[in-house]
Design an enzyme around this catalytic site. Structure first.
Site, short mmCIF file in Angstrom:
data_model
loop_
_atom_site.label_atom_id
_atom_site.label_comp_id
_atom_site.label_asym_id
_atom_site.label_seq_id
_atom_site.Cartn_x
_atom_site.Cartn_y
_atom_site.Cartn_z
N ASP A 81 25.24 -0.20 13.21
CA ASP A 81 25.80 0.28 14.48
C ASP A 81 27.18 -0.33 14.70
OD1 ASP A 81 26.03 1.56 16.91
OD2 ASP A 81 24.35 0.54 17.86
N GLY A 82 27.94 0.28 15.58
CA GLY A 82 29.26 -0.21 15.94
C GLY A 82 29.19 -1.21 17.09
N ASP A 84 31.69 -2.55 20.78
CA ASP A 84 32.92 -2.47 21.58
C ASP A 84 33.71 -3.77 21.49
OD1 ASP A 84 32.49 0.21 22.66
OD2 ASP A 84 30.72 -0.71 23.56
N GLY A 97 29.21 4.06 24.51
CA GLY A 97 28.70 5.43 24.39
C GLY A 97 27.41 5.65 25.16
N GLU A 103 19.71 1.50 21.47
CA GLU A 103 20.31 0.68 20.40
C GLU A 103 19.63 -0.68 20.34
OE1 GLU A 103 24.81 2.63 20.53
OE2 GLU A 103 24.46 0.77 21.59
N LYS A 121 38.11 -4.72 17.34
CA LYS A 121 36.90 -5.07 18.10
C LYS A 121 36.61 -6.57 18.09
CE LYS A 121 36.02 -0.68 18.79
NZ LYS A 121 34.82 0.02 18.38
C1 5RP Z 1 27.53 3.16 21.83
C2 5RP Z 1 28.01 1.88 21.26
C3 5RP Z 1 29.04 1.96 20.17
O1 5RP Z 1 28.58 1.28 19.06
C4 5RP Z 1 30.32 1.35 20.65
O2 5RP Z 1 30.70 1.97 21.86
C5 5RP Z 1 31.44 1.48 19.61
O3 5RP Z 1 31.82 2.82 19.52
P1 5RP Z 1 32.88 3.35 18.47
O4 5RP Z 1 32.28 3.21 17.13
O5 5RP Z 1 33.08 4.79 18.89
O6 5RP Z 1 34.14 2.54 18.63
O7 5RP Z 1 27.60 0.82 21.61
O8 5RP Z 1 26.67 2.95 22.91
#
Ligand code: 5RP
Length: 218
Positions: A81-82, A84, A97, A103, A121
């Protein structure tokens, strides 16, 4: 390299963590979208995926990757996962998101959390990015008042309903020096489903895309 190219490079590198024949935990967001597209190139080598959002499920299915119900899964080796924001201690703010609760659930089941991100990030202290908090709709005002007591400035994310039917409060102006404690304190407010601090279960590996390529931090 653009920011999106850095995200893509990190997402492709994360394939190294996917085991043959496994079910892969998949997060949400633009970086994860690149990961899903990369996963599609090895889709015959995996059994399928568990997804953290309707958005990711749709993309996985469009690629012909089977999406399993988490309740039917005993073992999840990796969750990708990504974030912020992420610190050197691997604590994160997530939920930009609005998928933070699912998550956090999938991450709790997974043995390893692989965070994929571009290098914008990485932060010293969490909190510049407003902290998302998923809240039961009828508790919105109460929870907002409690968040003010904790030193934040909550803002209702207009027009957003989560996959779980709840609302999001984005909390501004927090300087988060003790993320584990703040994560627990916010989760203890009645009406909060969960908050976007991933500190008590942070990332195990950070795959970071930068101008000079991809760095893997453990
Ligand atoms: C979604 C998240 C995403 O992992 C986070 O917002 C990062 O998003 P991106 O990859 O578009 O920069 O937590 O709820």
């Amino acid at each position: 390299m653009t920011q999106d190219e850095m995200k893509k490079a990190a997402a492709i590198k994360a394939l190294d963590y996917v085991k043959e024949g496994s079910i892969v935990g998949v997060g949400t967001g633009s970086t994860v979208n690149h990961f899903i597209d990369a996963l599609a190139t090895i889709k015959y080598e995996i059994e399928g995926a568990v997804s953290s959002s309707e958005e990711s499920s749709k993309r996985l299915k469009a690629h012909g990757i089977e999406v399993f119900d988490l309740n039917n899964i005993d073992i999840l080796d990796v969750y990708v996962d990504g974030a912020d924001e992420i610190t050197k201690h691997m604590s994160m703010i997530k939920g930009g998101g609005a998928a933070l609760t699912r998550e956090k659930i999938v991450a709790a089941v997974a043995k390893q959390f692989i965070c994929i991100a571009d290098d914008s990030k990485q932060v010293e202290i969490l909190g510049k990015f407003p902290l998302p908090v998923e809240v039961i709709p009828m508790a919105r005002s109460y929870v907002a008042r409690e968040l003010v007591k904790l030193g934040g400035d909550p803002e209702y994310r207009l027009g957003v309903i989560t996959d779980n039917g709840n609302i999001i409060l984005d909390v501004h102006n927090l300087s988060i020096t003790d993320p584990k404690k703040l994560e627990a304190d916010i989760n203890a407010i009645v009406g909060v489903v969960t908050n976007g601090l991933f500190a008590n279960r942070g990332a195990d590996v950070l795959v970071l895309g930068g101008k000079n390529g991809v760095e893997v931090i453990k």
